[in-house]
Design an enzyme around this catalytic site. Structure first.
Site, PDB file in Angstrom:
ATOM      1  N   LYS A   1     -28.358 -13.284  -9.771  1.00 41.97           N
ATOM      2  CA  LYS A   1     -29.071 -12.006  -9.784  1.00 41.97           C
ATOM      3  C   LYS A   1     -28.582 -11.210  -8.572  1.00 41.97           C
ATOM      4  CE  LYS A   1     -33.506  -9.857 -10.520  1.00 41.97           C
ATOM      5  NZ  LYS A   1     -33.375  -8.789  -9.538  1.00 41.97           N
TER       6      LYS A   1
ATOM      7  N   ARG B   1     -30.556   3.432 -13.734  1.00 43.11           N
ATOM      8  CA  ARG B   1     -31.530   2.984 -14.709  1.00 43.11           C
ATOM      9  C   ARG B   1     -32.683   3.977 -14.845  1.00 43.11           C
ATOM     10  NH1 ARG B   1     -35.781  -0.624 -13.770  1.00 43.11           N
ATOM     11  NH2 ARG B   1     -36.665  -1.325 -15.729  1.00 43.11           N
TER      12      ARG B   1
ATOM     13  N   GLU C   1     -24.145  -4.259 -12.036  1.00 42.56           N
ATOM     14  CA  GLU C   1     -24.749  -3.968 -10.739  1.00 42.56           C
ATOM     15  C   GLU C   1     -23.681  -3.490  -9.764  1.00 42.56           C
ATOM     16  OE1 GLU C   1     -28.001  -4.778 -10.835  1.00 42.56           O
ATOM     17  OE2 GLU C   1     -28.692  -4.970  -8.758  1.00 42.56           O
TER      18      GLU C   1
ATOM     19  N   ASP D   1       0.817  -1.217   0.000  1.00 42.93           N
ATOM     20  CA  ASP D   1       0.000   0.000   0.000  1.00 42.93           C
ATOM     21  C   ASP D   1       0.852   1.270   0.000  1.00 42.93           C
ATOM     22  OD1 ASP D   1      -2.091  -1.667   0.039  1.00 42.93           O
ATOM     23  OD2 ASP D   1      -2.801  -1.169   2.066  1.00 42.93           O
TER      24      ASP D   1
HETATM   25  S1  IVH Z   1     -29.742  -8.421 -17.135  1.00 38.30           S
HETATM   26  C1  IVH Z   1     -32.373  -7.138 -20.396  1.00 38.30           C
HETATM   27  N1  IVH Z   1     -28.373  -9.743 -15.355  1.00 38.30           N
HETATM   28  O1  IVH Z   1     -32.060  -7.113 -12.087  1.00 38.30           O
HETATM   29  C2  IVH Z   1     -31.872  -7.700 -19.139  1.00 38.30           C
HETATM   30  N2  IVH Z   1     -29.849  -8.034 -14.596  1.00 38.30           N
HETATM   31  O2  IVH Z   1     -34.731  -5.906 -13.952  1.00 38.30           O
HETATM   32  C3  IVH Z   1     -31.336  -6.656 -18.276  1.00 38.30           C
HETATM   33  N3  IVH Z   1     -29.817  -7.711 -12.153  1.00 38.30           N
HETATM   34  O3  IVH Z   1     -32.197  -4.046 -11.562  1.00 38.30           O
HETATM   35  C4  IVH Z   1     -30.849  -7.107 -16.985  1.00 38.30           C
HETATM   36  N4  IVH Z   1     -28.332  -9.259 -11.713  1.00 38.30           N
HETATM   37  O4  IVH Z   1     -29.744  -4.568 -12.263  1.00 38.30           O
HETATM   38  C5  IVH Z   1     -29.281  -8.764 -15.563  1.00 38.30           C
HETATM   39  N5  IVH Z   1     -27.079 -10.991 -13.881  1.00 38.30           N
HETATM   40  C6  IVH Z   1     -27.964 -10.011 -14.112  1.00 38.30           C
HETATM   41  C7  IVH Z   1     -28.515  -9.262 -13.048  1.00 38.30           C
HETATM   42  C8  IVH Z   1     -29.462  -8.284 -13.332  1.00 38.30           C
HETATM   43  C9  IVH Z   1     -29.108  -8.332 -11.187  1.00 38.30           C
HETATM   44  C10 IVH Z   1     -30.789  -6.635 -11.886  1.00 38.30           C
HETATM   45  C11 IVH Z   1     -30.682  -5.443 -12.760  1.00 38.30           C
HETATM   46  C12 IVH Z   1     -32.053  -4.843 -12.700  1.00 38.30           C
HETATM   47  C13 IVH Z   1     -32.897  -6.066 -12.505  1.00 38.30           C
HETATM   48  C14 IVH Z   1     -33.485  -6.424 -13.845  1.00 38.30           C
END
Ligand code: IVH
Length: 699
Positions: A124, A145, A182, A36
């Site tokens: 997710k 978003r 995310e 560091d």
């Molecule tokens: S794809 C068209 N992949 O879930 C698809 N979303 O409504 C767009 N999220 O708040 C999203 N993990 O931020 C995707 N592996 C992942 C995800 C993910 C979390 C969240 C995203 C959004 C909600 C989708």
């Protein structure tokens, strides 16, 4: 005014690129390249250069991560490609995966004879969706978003997230590359942050998701900079000047290569069963992950097929979120009751409006103790977040302050419960204790019930069929007062109880009878002595061999037992000094409870009782095991490390750091001859403080 020279420009450029490289290794690869201090040195050099020559300043310099301007409000950002949401499959069983696959196949007009569809399966993440816009490889805008069309410009805050590259790691960068993903907070970071906030008397974060979302939506980017945030990329927005690979899985691989963090917990799955397997596999490991997830996401892997499938309203047909049962839910805190435990500990329990969480309906949840209630500032009448993760008992995470109506009074356990609600004895809280306790002891029916349940539990006396409903009745009707009374029960007394037929009465009596034959370790454990768990009970049984030996031992003798410290020793001595406890033990023995007794493993009257000895180096004649056995036979305890509590260090040749530590702490150091003398005579002739040892060390 002094202007920067070409060398200054070059130095700033090279510092920036070196710091970016170090950041990538530190934040994304989790493998720091330099200490560091070295990093700080480079960082400060760049900061100094930029401060001296404003023309060297750049928005994307790593120095801009630390937070700067305070904004009045976030500016709106129109997304070049809408940020869609994702359909949620609420069927948390494997049928959820089947339904999605069936829908995709139907849309693609596939028949049963067609091969399975290939999917990219991911986690997710539970945080805040973000769009990162890189132009010519440089991060120029980060936006939330919002409504999917227009989000908020949170670039300043996002720059403070170390895992997000300010510049892509590619020699020739595309004109536009929008990366979506995310921002989240790891559970350990969340806990550490809250522990610090607590110590500093600051407000803590409610949960990791609010922690992440709240931090990014702070107008003062210094606040975001102070929060430990992480990022995972999971997709793309607008792309210009970059040729896409054919599948989503390969897109993610490519993002990894250019410096973006992508979660490794992902898979390519063929067909519905493989998806369901992924869902189940992740579910089993869910609580071992370093961050919270609320489900998994399946995406059709082929980008061409994604295009063919298209969208309905704001959701793509090619993706779905397959949830897990929610682990957090909101409900009303109706009141606070207390439970009285086996040792009198008064535990506040939240009475809740029924709520479905973690797969079950929850009506009460632990609040742990007064300090926790204060820390979380939960008040009766609040809307609270309830959490039930895995098989863990439900707990109240905290209040939703926005929903607090008016001035609710703070809750004070000792004021509300001056006396035990079960037996009316005083409730006290020791100065250095977190818990309040009922002082009623076994006079208190609640404590008596818990003591009986503990006595009968599987790892103690193992009396099958003696559950809490039955114990409630036996105690409430004064049929059983102490564990010894269990052995006096007859069929008639039992068969008259509610929900107890003659057959179950006979079975229970057989189980009670069977429990008479036990082991010393189980018996000691079953007594429910404070701080004496199963492992300690085993140690005590092994060490003393007989119950009478244990009952006779004083604190010094008890601390000689491996792993028994002064607190446990005091609890045992206090227990053994209570006449009513000794009476129960006598009654149990009289009722025929018995166990095989052995010789004590070690003398409890030996010359080294209560002494802690550390062995180090090679002794001239004794092996390590022999020396240990001799010391233990005289009641001494052999420990592996030297501390202030060590009485003697026995040092042989090649004694190392333990000897040094002993000398620095002023612990008496012996050679083998002196140890032998100590074992023989219990004292060191001429004293131990002016001899020269074999090691040549003068003490
Ligand atoms: S794809 C068209 N992949 O879930 C698809 N979303 O409504 C767009 N999220 O708040 C999203 N993990 O931020 C995707 N592996 C992942 C995800 C993910 C979390 C969240 C995203 C959004 C909600 C989708």
């Amino acid at each position: 005014m002094l202007l920067a020279s070409p060398e200054d420009f070059e130095r700033a450029r090279s510092l920036r690129s070196e710091i970016e490289r170090l950041d990538h290794h530190y934040y994304v690869l989790d493998a720091p390249l330099v200490p560091d201090a070295e990093y700080d040195r480079l960082f400060r050099e760049l900061q100094a250069l930029e401060a001296r020559f404003p023309e060297l300043q750049q928005q994307n310099s790593p120095t801009q991560r630390v937070g700067g301007r305070v904004l009045e409000a976030f500016s709106p950002v129109r997304h070049a490609v809408p940020m869609l949401s994702i359909r949620t499959e609420t069927d948390t069983e494997s049928t959820g995966a089947m339904a999605f696959d069936a829908r995709v196949r139907r849309e693609l007009k596939l028949t049963e004879s067609d091969p399975p569809v290939e999917y990219a399966a991911e986690l997710k993440f539970d945080g805040l969706a973000i769009n990162l816009r890189y132009e010519n490889g440089v991060l120029i805008c980060a936006a939330t978003r919002g409504d999917g069309e227009t989000g908020e410009d949170v670039t300043e805050n996002v720059r403070t997230v170390g895992q997000i590259p300010l510049r892509l790691r590619m020699p020739v960068a595309p004109a536009v590359l929008e990366v979506r993903g995310e921002i989240y907070m790891k559970r350990a970071d969340f806990n550490r942050f809250n522990a610090r906030a607590l110590a500093a008397g600051e407000k803590n974060l409610v949960n990791p998701r609010n922690g992440a979302a709240g931090s990014i939506r702070q107008l003062d980017s210094k606040i975001a900079a102070s929060r430990p945030l992480s990022f995972f990329a999971y997709g793309l927005g607008e792309v210009r000047g970059w040729s896409l690979p054919p599948t989503h899985a390969e897109v993610l691989d490519a993002l990894t290569t250019i410096g973006l963090p992508v979660c490794a917990e992902r898979a390519v799955c063929r067909g519905a069963t493989a998806l369901a397997d992924f869902h189940a596999r992740v579910a089993a490991r869910r609580h071992e992950l370093p961050f919270d997830i609320d489900g998994v996401v399946y995406k059709v892997n082929s980008l061409a097929l994604q295009e063919k499938l298209g969208f309905v309203t704001r959701e793509p047909r090619w993706a779905v979120a397959h949830k897990y049962p929610a682990e957090e839910a909101l409900t009303q805190l109706l009141g606070i009751d207390v439970q009285v435990g086996r040792t009198g500990a008064i535990t506040p329990v939240a009475r809740l409006a029924p709520v479905f969480v973690g797969g079950v309906t929850v009506t009460n949840a632990t609040l742990h103790n007064q300090d926790e209630i204060d820390r979380k500032d939960v008040r009766i009448g609040d809307t609270v977040i309830v959490r039930r993760a895995g098989d863990v008992i439900p707990e109240v995470v905290g209040p939703v302050l926005d929903r607090r109506n008016g001035d609710l009074p703070r809750f004070n356990l000792l004021e509300q419960f001056r006396v035990c609600p079960v037996c009316g004895s005083h409730v006290v809280r020791g100065e250095d204790e977190a818990v309040a306790r009922c002082t009623g002891g076994l006079y208190c029916p609640a404590q008596r019930k818990q003591a009986l349940l503990h006595f009968a539990s599987r790892r103690a006396m193992d009396i099958e069929g003696l559950g809490d409903k039955l114990v409630d009745q036996l105690v409430d009707e004064n049929i059983v007062r102490t564990p010894a009374d269990l052995y006096k029960l007859g069929v008639l007394a039992l068969a008259n109880l509610e929900r107890m037929g003659e057959k179950s009465a006979i079975n229970l009596l057989a189980a009670i009878d069977h429990s008479r034959e036990t082991s010393l370790a189980r018996f000691i454990f079953s007594l429910g002595i404070r701080n004496v768990g199963e492992a300690t009970a085993k140690d005590l049984a092994r060490y003393f061999g007989s119950l009478d030996c244990l009952l006779d031992a004083d604190e010094a003798a008890l601390t000689a037992v491996p792993d028994v410290g002064p607190i446990v020793a005091r609890c045992i001595v206090e227990f053994c000094h209570e006449a009513h406890n000794l009476q129960v033990i006598d009654d149990l023995r009289a009722a025929g409870v018995r166990w095989p007794e052995g010789a004590p493993q070690a003398s409890v009257t030996g010359r080294l009782v209560g002494k802690v000895v550390v062995l180090t180096g090679t002794l001239p004649t004794l092996s390590r095991d022999d020396a240990k056995a001799l010391i233990e036979a005289e009641g001494g305890k052999v420990s592996g490390s030297v501390s202030k509590k060590t009485d003697y260090v026995v040092a042989g040749t090649e004694a190392g750091s333990k000897l040094e530590k002993a000398l620095s702490l002023g612990v008496v150091v012996l050679d083998e001859a002196q140890l032998q003398q100590l074992l023989r005579e219990g004292t060191l002739e001429r004293g131990a403080d002016a001899t020269t040892t074999d090691n040549g060390v003068t003490q």
